[in-house]
Design a protein around this motif. Structure first.
Motif, short mmCIF file in Angstrom:
data_model
loop_
_atom_site.label_atom_id
_atom_site.label_comp_id
_atom_site.label_asym_id
_atom_site.label_seq_id
_atom_site.Cartn_x
_atom_site.Cartn_y
_atom_site.Cartn_z
N VAL A 324 -7.82 -7.86 7.85
CA VAL A 324 -6.99 -6.97 7.02
C VAL A 324 -5.47 -7.07 7.07
O VAL A 324 -4.93 -7.00 6.18
CB VAL A 324 -7.39 -5.42 7.32
CG1 VAL A 324 -6.67 -4.17 6.81
CG2 VAL A 324 -9.02 -5.20 6.98
N ILE A 325 -5.14 -7.23 8.36
CA ILE A 325 -3.48 -7.22 8.74
C ILE A 325 -3.11 -8.40 7.87
O ILE A 325 -1.97 -8.32 7.10
CB ILE A 325 -3.17 -7.20 10.06
CG1 ILE A 325 -3.62 -5.52 10.34
CG2 ILE A 325 -1.78 -7.55 10.18
CD1 ILE A 325 -3.16 -5.41 11.94
N PRO A 326 -3.69 -9.66 7.98
CA PRO A 326 -3.22 -10.68 7.08
C PRO A 326 -3.34 -10.45 5.59
O PRO A 326 -2.21 -10.74 4.87
CB PRO A 326 -4.03 -11.92 7.52
CG PRO A 326 -4.48 -11.58 8.83
CD PRO A 326 -4.66 -10.27 8.90
N PHE A 327 -4.12 -9.88 5.22
CA PHE A 327 -4.21 -9.47 3.58
C PHE A 327 -3.05 -8.58 3.36
O PHE A 327 -2.54 -8.73 2.29
CB PHE A 327 -5.67 -8.38 3.56
CG PHE A 327 -7.02 -9.34 3.45
CD1 PHE A 327 -6.75 -10.88 3.43
CD2 PHE A 327 -8.05 -8.95 3.65
CE1 PHE A 327 -8.10 -11.50 3.61
CE2 PHE A 327 -8.98 -9.68 3.57
CZ PHE A 327 -9.17 -10.91 3.79
N MET A 328 -2.97 -7.53 4.36
CA MET A 328 -1.84 -6.57 4.06
C MET A 328 -0.39 -7.51 3.95
O MET A 328 0.51 -6.97 3.27
CB MET A 328 -1.73 -5.58 5.11
CG MET A 328 -3.01 -4.40 4.77
SD MET A 328 -2.88 -3.32 5.96
CE MET A 328 -1.71 -2.12 5.23
N GLY A 329 -0.36 -8.42 4.78
CA GLY A 329 0.97 -9.32 4.72
C GLY A 329 1.14 -9.81 3.42
O GLY A 329 2.49 -9.88 3.05
N TRP A 330 0.27 -10.16 2.79
CA TRP A 330 0.37 -10.75 1.32
C TRP A 330 0.63 -9.74 0.32
O TRP A 330 1.25 -9.93 -0.70
CB TRP A 330 -0.77 -11.62 0.95
CG TRP A 330 -0.65 -12.84 1.64
CD1 TRP A 330 0.35 -13.71 1.81
CD2 TRP A 330 -1.61 -13.69 2.49
NE1 TRP A 330 0.13 -14.98 2.48
CE2 TRP A 330 -1.23 -14.92 2.81
CE3 TRP A 330 -3.32 -13.46 2.73
CZ2 TRP A 330 -2.13 -15.90 3.57
CZ3 TRP A 330 -4.08 -14.07 3.24
CH2 TRP A 330 -3.59 -15.63 3.72
N MET A 331 -0.17 -8.48 0.46
CA MET A 331 -0.39 -7.36 -0.49
C MET A 331 0.75 -6.48 -0.24
O MET A 331 0.65 -5.29 0.05
CB MET A 331 -1.60 -6.74 -0.34
CG MET A 331 -2.87 -8.07 -0.51
SD MET A 331 -4.45 -6.81 -0.87
CE MET A 331 -4.06 -6.55 -2.70
N ARG A 332 1.97 -6.92 -0.55
CA ARG A 332 3.05 -5.98 -0.48
C ARG A 332 3.13 -4.89 -1.38
O ARG A 332 3.99 -4.02 -1.23
CB ARG A 332 4.53 -6.84 -0.72
CG ARG A 332 4.69 -7.96 0.23
CD ARG A 332 4.73 -7.71 1.74
NE ARG A 332 4.67 -8.52 2.47
CZ ARG A 332 5.84 -9.11 3.28
NH1 ARG A 332 6.99 -8.72 2.79
NH2 ARG A 332 5.70 -10.17 4.02
N LYS A 333 2.20 -4.72 -2.58
CA LYS A 333 2.22 -3.78 -3.32
C LYS A 333 1.19 -2.50 -2.96
O LYS A 333 0.66 -1.77 -3.82
CB LYS A 333 1.80 -4.36 -4.56
CG LYS A 333 2.94 -5.29 -5.09
CD LYS A 333 4.48 -4.61 -5.19
CE LYS A 333 5.37 -5.60 -5.43
NZ LYS A 333 6.91 -5.14 -5.16
N GLY A 334 0.66 -2.61 -1.81
CA GLY A 334 -0.51 -1.71 -1.25
C GLY A 334 -1.89 -2.37 -1.22
O GLY A 334 -2.15 -3.30 -2.05
N LEU A 335 -2.73 -1.95 -0.31
CA LEU A 335 -4.21 -2.26 -0.18
C LEU A 335 -4.90 -0.63 -0.21
O LEU A 335 -4.60 0.07 0.80
CB LEU A 335 -4.34 -2.98 1.11
CG LEU A 335 -5.85 -3.38 1.65
CD1 LEU A 335 -6.28 -4.45 0.64
CD2 LEU A 335 -5.94 -3.74 3.03
N ASN A 336 -6.00 -0.92 -0.87
CA ASN A 336 -7.00 0.28 -0.72
C ASN A 336 -8.47 -0.37 -0.65
O ASN A 336 -8.60 -1.53 -0.45
CB ASN A 336 -6.53 1.27 -1.89
CG ASN A 336 -7.22 0.50 -3.34
OD1 ASN A 336 -7.70 -0.70 -3.33
ND2 ASN A 336 -6.91 0.91 -4.41
N ALA A 337 -9.40 0.35 -0.47
CA ALA A 337 -10.94 0.05 -0.37
C ALA A 337 -11.40 -0.90 -1.46
O ALA A 337 -12.06 -1.89 -1.30
CB ALA A 337 -11.83 1.17 -0.16
#
Length: 701
Positions: A324-337
């Motif tokens: 999840v944290i690597p995903f969030m590193g790319w997803m600078r516009k936010g992450l949800n379920a």
């Protein structure tokens, strides 16, 4: 799903006693405008203090007479335009006092869609702002409103190379201007503005200058008193005692911190390593709960080793965080379920989790100190400093296939053409993403959406600023040149689209005369050379400098016709530019009443425009060609092309375009001695123009 390690956030705000007292005083100052700035570097607690304001309000004597709005964070592009920002504010207020504003705003949006403004768009927007202020102040006769703004540094557009070299100012129709002109005139309100002052000092200086005539000069917190209406809070790191208070409070809510028995002396030793930085303190707390003790070796390590180990440990705090944290590193516009579930479903090697399981994991993640949650969207973000650490220590080891999966899911989630969507196009492939930016910006400029064009530009500039910041000058230079040259053409196109032909001529001539990189004109860039010649010629055409205009447009056509682009995006840009060049030559010949040559130029323009998806431009050229055929006495062809024009304008939804084509249709029939066929088109055009409010064209009709 439960956290393995328990709560990692304190039960209360640590420190900031003086700041909280000042905020409560501001809330209780009924009838007054109070302004508080909250500035600090990343990780020091600006957003945490803003989140405390609703609790502080509950403790105020006038709580029943106050209305607090959700946090307005300029990180999100949906509050980076005047209309959307005003709508976000209105969404929590009684709309009754804003009735006149809402009526005029609907009219403004209709005119934008129709492509017609009786006066300049800046003047129309200023009138809307005035009506918004009137409505707001009517509402606050009966309630005190608390407005909180975060990430203020993002309201200043990034200056491009054209602005730097030629001293051009950005347009004043967006949020930066709105904050300066609207906020100082609000009554019975508390305005809290947070961000990083050192990153964009001009924003803060402009706001202080705007508020000073109303509230007096800004006072720093230590010099302010309860009557100070204009206060600057510069947050610092925790003191050693506040760091100790932090770990004491955390021990009350987290059994593993309590088990580790962190003494105040231990906390002071941690303080020596973290400097009291709240986020670094939080990293240490996460490390302690994972080990159920304070790792003494960390206290002896140097700063870089500490950072790397902390980040690596963070990703293993909970099952699932390692991806999840690597995903969030790319997803600078936010992450949800929904996004997380989509990413996991896209790759067979990822866990097969349902969306409910993704929701449960992200609920646990919300308790982590390096994750922020957007109040309204419920999107999760890493803390700004955490993004930097993930970039440095985690993402370099991840597969490009993972990044592609993340980008594709995000592109399907965000609205196509939005700045958020553009970010993921750029992240997926910078070259293709830049071409997409050019197309979106062209579309925005043609549609009178200058604010959207600037937001897209800002997203692109920030992306490449991050991408290129650590590269060598030689590696940066090709991108810097391409971006600067595109910006040069784009500034001129905006002036032309606004009808500012003299400004377009002056700026294009100054760029032409500039021989130094990146604005020199090497033969290996026919796109820049052709576009610059075209813009110089178009400006002269609209200024009735016919001969110069024809010559420059002819040179542009020669350069662009000889160019054989490699990519589909460049082929479309070539077709667009050639369509404009021939259309402009058609306009000049039509103005000179040389209808035979005008006919040939318009036909060439249509040939190129037909390769594109821009029906509005095609419809306009078809209308002009129909007029020319009528002047040549070929009424059959005139009727054919005006019918095509009407069909295409109606398909785009442009009422002004449709009305102008109906006018031409009527004039063709009058010239063809068929006045009976002219009456109804004139009536239809008059009705549309009356609804739009275009009295000038109504007179011509």
């Amino acid at each position: 799903m439960k956290s393995k390690w328990g709560r990692l956030r304190t039960s209360k705000l640590i420190g900031r006693k003086r700041e909280c007292e000042m905020l409560q005083t501001a809330i209780e100052a009924d009838g007054e405008l109070r302004v508080v700035y909250v500035t600090a570097p990343a990780g020091v607690g600006k957003t945490r203090l803003l989140a405390e304001v609703p609790r502080l309000r509950e403790q105020c004597a006038n709580v029943e007479q106050t209305k607090i709005l959700p946090l307005l964070d300029f990180y999100f592009t949906d509050v980076q335009s005047n209309s959307s920002l005003e709508e976000r504010i209105l969404s929590r207020l009684d709309r009754g006092p804003f009735a006149t504003y809402l009526e005029r705003r609907d009219e403004f949006e209709r005119r934008r869609k129709d492509g017609w403004f009786e006066s300049g768009i800046e003047e129309q927007r200023a009138e809307l702002a005035e009506l918004f202020i009137q409505g707001f102040n009517e509402f606050t006769k009966n309630a005190r409103v608390i407005l909180r703004f975060d990430t203020l540094e993002l309201v200043q557009y990034e200056p491009d190379e054209v602005q730097k070299v030629f001293g051009l100012e950005e347009r004043g129709i967006e949020v930066r201007s709105w904050l300066r002109t609207v906020l100082p005139r609000l009554k019975n309100a508390v305005v809290i503005l947070a961000g990083r002052e050192k990153e964009k000092p001009q924003v803060w200086a402009e706001l202080q200058d705007a508020f000073a005539p109303v509230l007096g000069e800004v006072q720093v917190l230590k010099e302010a008193d309860a009557r100070s209406p204009h206060v600057m809070m510069r947050l610092g790191s925790f003191s050693a005692d506040e760091t100790a208070d932090y770990f004491e409070d955390l021990a009350r809510v987290n059994p593993r911190i309590k088990q580790a028995r962190i003494s105040r002396d231990d906390a002071r030793a941690i303080h020596e390593k973290t400097g009291g930085d709240p986020l670094n303190n939080a990293f240490f707390s996460a490390l302690i709960v994972k080990n159920a003790r304070l790792p003494q070796d960390m206290l002896a390590a140097d700063a870089q080793d500490i950072q790397q180990r902390l980040v690596e440990e963070m990703t293993h705090l909970q099952d699932g965080l390692d991806f999840v944290i690597p995903f969030m590193g790319w997803m600078r516009k936010g992450l949800n379920a929904e996004l997380l579930h989509g990413i996991l479903a896209s790759r067979p090697e990822y866990p097969d989790w349902s969306q409910k399981e993704c929701e449960r994991l992200l609920e646990v993640a919300k308790d982590l100190p390096f994750i922020k949650v957007h109040e309204e969207s419920n999107l999760l973000f890493l803390h700004d400093k955490m993004y930097d650490l993930v970039d440095e220590y985690i993402l370099p080891g991840r597969s490009p296939v993972e990044k592609e999966a993340v980008c594709n899911v995000a592109l399907a989630f965000h609205e196509e053409g939005s700045p958020e969507w553009l970010y993921y196009k750029l992240l997926l492939n910078p070259a293709d993403g830049f071409s997409t930016y050019q197309e979106l910006s062209d579309e925005a400029i043609l549609g009178n959406e200058y604010g959207r064009a600037m937001r897209l530009r800002d997203e692109m500039l920030r992306f490449f600023g991050e991408l290129l910041k650590d590269r060598s000058p030689a590696a940066r230079r090709p991108w810097e040149r391409r971006i600067a040259r595109d910006a040069a053409i784009r500034w001129i196109r905006q002036y032309l689209a606004q009808g500012k032909f003299k400004a377009a001529q002056e700026v294009s001539d100054r760029i032409w005369a500039h021989d130094d990189p990146p604005f020199d004109r090497p033969p290996d860039d026919p796109l820049f050379l052709g576009a610059l010649l075209l813009n110089r010629g178009e400006a002269r055409g609209y200024l009735s400098q016919w001969d110069e205009g024809l010559d420059l447009l002819g040179q542009a056509i020669e350069v662009l016709s000889a160019w054989q682009p490699d990519t589909q995006a460049d082929k479309k840009r070539r077709a667009r530019l050639l369509g404009i060049a021939h259309r402009d030559r058609g306009y000049i010949y039509r103005s000179l009443e040389d209808y035979s040559r005008a006919k040939e130029e318009y036909r060439e323009a249509i040939r190129h425009q037909s390769e594109l998806d821009d029906l509005g431009e095609l419809a306009s050229t078809e209308k002009n060609l129909a007029f020319v055929f009528a002047q040549l006495g070929d009424f059959h062809r005139a009727d054919e092309y005006i019918t095509l024009s009407l069909d295409h304008f109606r398909e785009t939804g442009s009422r002004w375009g449709t009305a102008s084509s109906l006018n031409v249709f009527a004039s063709i029939n009058v010239d063809n001695d068929q006045p009976d066929r002219a009456e109804q088109p004139c009536r239809d055009a008059l009705e549309m123009l009356s609804e739009i409010g275009d009295s000038r064209t109504m007179g011509l009709t």
